[in-house]
Design an enzyme around this catalytic site. Structure first.
Site, PDB file in Angstrom:
ATOM      1  N   LYS A  11       0.803  -1.465  -0.257  1.00  0.00           N
ATOM      2  CA  LYS A  11       0.307  -0.506  -0.426  1.00  0.00           C
ATOM      3  C   LYS A  11       0.679   1.457   0.243  1.00  0.00           C
ATOM      4  O   LYS A  11       1.602   0.952   0.171  1.00  0.00           O
ATOM      5  CB  LYS A  11      -1.192  -0.110   1.081  1.00  0.00           C
ATOM      6  CG  LYS A  11      -0.446   0.492   2.478  1.00  0.00           C
ATOM      7  CD  LYS A  11      -0.012   1.232   3.143  1.00  0.00           C
ATOM      8  CE  LYS A  11       0.104   1.645   4.767  1.00  0.00           C
ATOM      9  NZ  LYS A  11       1.586   2.455   5.034  1.00  0.00           N
ATOM     10  N   ASP A 137      -2.829  -1.843  10.342  1.00  0.00           N
ATOM     11  CA  ASP A 137      -2.884  -1.701   8.334  1.00  0.00           C
ATOM     12  C   ASP A 137      -3.787  -2.796   8.142  1.00  0.00           C
ATOM     13  O   ASP A 137      -3.830  -2.347   6.936  1.00  0.00           O
ATOM     14  CB  ASP A 137      -1.439  -2.063   8.518  1.00  0.00           C
ATOM     15  CG  ASP A 137      -1.096  -0.458   7.981  1.00  0.00           C
ATOM     16  OD1 ASP A 137      -1.996   0.573   8.056  1.00  0.00           O
ATOM     17  OD2 ASP A 137       0.130  -0.037   7.767  1.00  0.00           O
TER      18      ASP A 137
HETATM   19  O1  C5P Z   1      -1.048  -1.363  14.998  1.00  0.00           O
HETATM   20  P1  C5P Z   1      -0.091  -1.658  14.706  1.00  0.00           P
HETATM   21  O2  C5P Z   1       0.694  -2.913  15.661  1.00  0.00           O
HETATM   22  O3  C5P Z   1       0.936  -2.476  13.238  1.00  0.00           O
HETATM   23  O4  C5P Z   1       1.333  -0.444  15.653  1.00  0.00           O
HETATM   24  C1  C5P Z   1       2.402  -0.140  15.659  1.00  0.00           C
HETATM   25  C2  C5P Z   1       2.850   0.690  16.249  1.00  0.00           C
HETATM   26  O5  C5P Z   1       2.856   1.920  15.549  1.00  0.00           O
HETATM   27  C3  C5P Z   1       2.440   1.325  17.227  1.00  0.00           C
HETATM   28  O6  C5P Z   1       2.285   0.343  18.133  1.00  0.00           O
HETATM   29  C4  C5P Z   1       1.685   1.951  17.657  1.00  0.00           C
HETATM   30  O7  C5P Z   1       2.950   2.460  18.413  1.00  0.00           O
HETATM   31  C5  C5P Z   1       1.606   2.878  16.647  1.00  0.00           C
HETATM   32  N1  C5P Z   1       0.621   3.643  15.802  1.00  0.00           N
HETATM   33  C6  C5P Z   1       0.150   4.448  16.346  1.00  0.00           C
HETATM   34  N2  C5P Z   1      -0.941   3.969  16.180  1.00  0.00           N
HETATM   35  C7  C5P Z   1      -1.388   4.122  15.290  1.00  0.00           C
HETATM   36  C8  C5P Z   1      -1.209   3.054  14.231  1.00  0.00           C
HETATM   37  C9  C5P Z   1       0.349   2.948  14.876  1.00  0.00           C
HETATM   38  O8  C5P Z   1       0.375   4.914  17.432  1.00  0.00           O
HETATM   39  N3  C5P Z   1      -3.172   4.342  14.589  1.00  0.00           N
END
Ligand code: C5P
Length: 284
Positions: A11, A137
């Site tokens: 993406k 994502d």
């Molecule tokens: O959801 P995911 O595990 O991919 O997110 C990785 C990191 O990115 C989270 O631990 C957070 O620090 C940050 N994040 C965030 N807000 C989001 C998506 C991701 O702060 N909406």
């Protein structure tokens, strides 16, 4: 044994805004997401012994540290088959740690593959819920196409298909820690928010030039302070005729959008001849 193949599309963030820090530690986002043809190829086999996950690129974890592995475990647990064996093969094409959601795309492809192998017992809604437990994502990667992503990234609104264009991507050698960049953004604050509504309107009008004008990513100025190569790559792509050149996600991939195939191919060759890790693709 039963087996199926799935494509895991990468993406791009045509636009990326962070609205604020939430109580759960995540951030509220407002992003325009677009899948591109550049994809990993995933093969999932069921009914084999043990649980394995192989990738054709060195140093990719083969166990729970790999999101694709966790997606398979989660799906089978939800099916009431916590012991069933699986074998996942990943052919990597999406640059890793580039802000293109390669790991999330693989996980989404595994959920799709698992559902195919189970006669689609779960609805899209149920798969979306599983996807969010894997990562912010993953729901978008499950849906694909062009979408506005809000909340953590899981509140998805379908948008009109992006007008025909060509994409040149460059992956600089460094990678970025997503949590660290979010923390730096919290500290620095956002001086300028993208006009997401204008970008959405441009998509609705099918106007590529206007869309490119409104493409922005709030992480870009922060990352470029530390890595001036981000600006250098953007400048190079713009000089090659890109209508816009931006960082995707938290980087480090920089992409250029072209309305001319000829210019895009020339830019691709030019960047590649400089020894840069370069890719050519299209929205899908
Ligand atoms: O959801 P995911 O595990 O991919 O997110 C990785 C990191 O990115 C989270 O631990 C957070 O620090 C940050 N994040 C965030 N807000 C989001 C998506 C991701 O702060 N909406």
């Amino acid at each position: 044994m039963i087996r199926t193949n799935e494509k895991a599309y990468g993406k791009l963030n045509l636009s990326l805004d962070v609205l604020g820090l939430r109580e759960d530690g995540y951030h509220d986002m407002k992003m325009i997401m677009q899948t591109v043809g550049l994809c990993d190829e995933i093969t999932v086999t069921l009914g084999c012994e043990g649980r394995k996950c192989f990738c054709d690129v060195a140093h990719v974890p083969q166990d729970e540290r790999n999101l694709a592995f966790r997606a398979a475990e989660l799906y089978l647990a939800r099916c009431g088959k916590p012991k069933e064996g699986f074998d996942i093969r990943i052919q990597k094409k999406i640059p890793m740690q580039g802000g293109m959601a390669g790991g999330s795309a693989d996980a989404a492809a595994v959920l799709r593959a698992m559902n195919t192998l189970h006669e689609n017992v779960f609805s899209m809604e149920e798969l979306m819920e599983m996807a969010l437990t894997l990562g912010s994502d993953v729901p978008f990667c499950l849906m694909g196409g062009t979408a506005l992503a809000e909340g953590r990234g899981e509140v998805l609104t379908k948008l009109p298909t992006m007008p025909t264009c060509f994409v040149v991507l460059v992956k600089p050698e460094f990678s970025v820690s997503t949590p660290r960049l979010f923390a730096e953004l919290d500290k620095a604050g956002i001086i300028r928010h993208p006009s997401t509504e204008d970008a959405v309107q441009a998509l609705e009008d099918g106007n590529l030039t206007a869309l490119c004008q409104y493409m922005e990513n709030v992480f870009e100025p922060i990352l470029a302070r530390e890595y001036p190569v981000i600006h250098a790559l953007r400048t190079e792509l713009l000089e090659q005729g890109a209508l816009s050149a931006r960082l995707t996600g938290t980087g480090s991939v920089v992409f250029g959008i072209f309305d001319s195939l000829e210019k895009a191919e020339k830019a691709y060759q030019e960047m590649q001849s400089k020894g840069l890790e370069t890719f050519f693709t299209k929205p899908v």
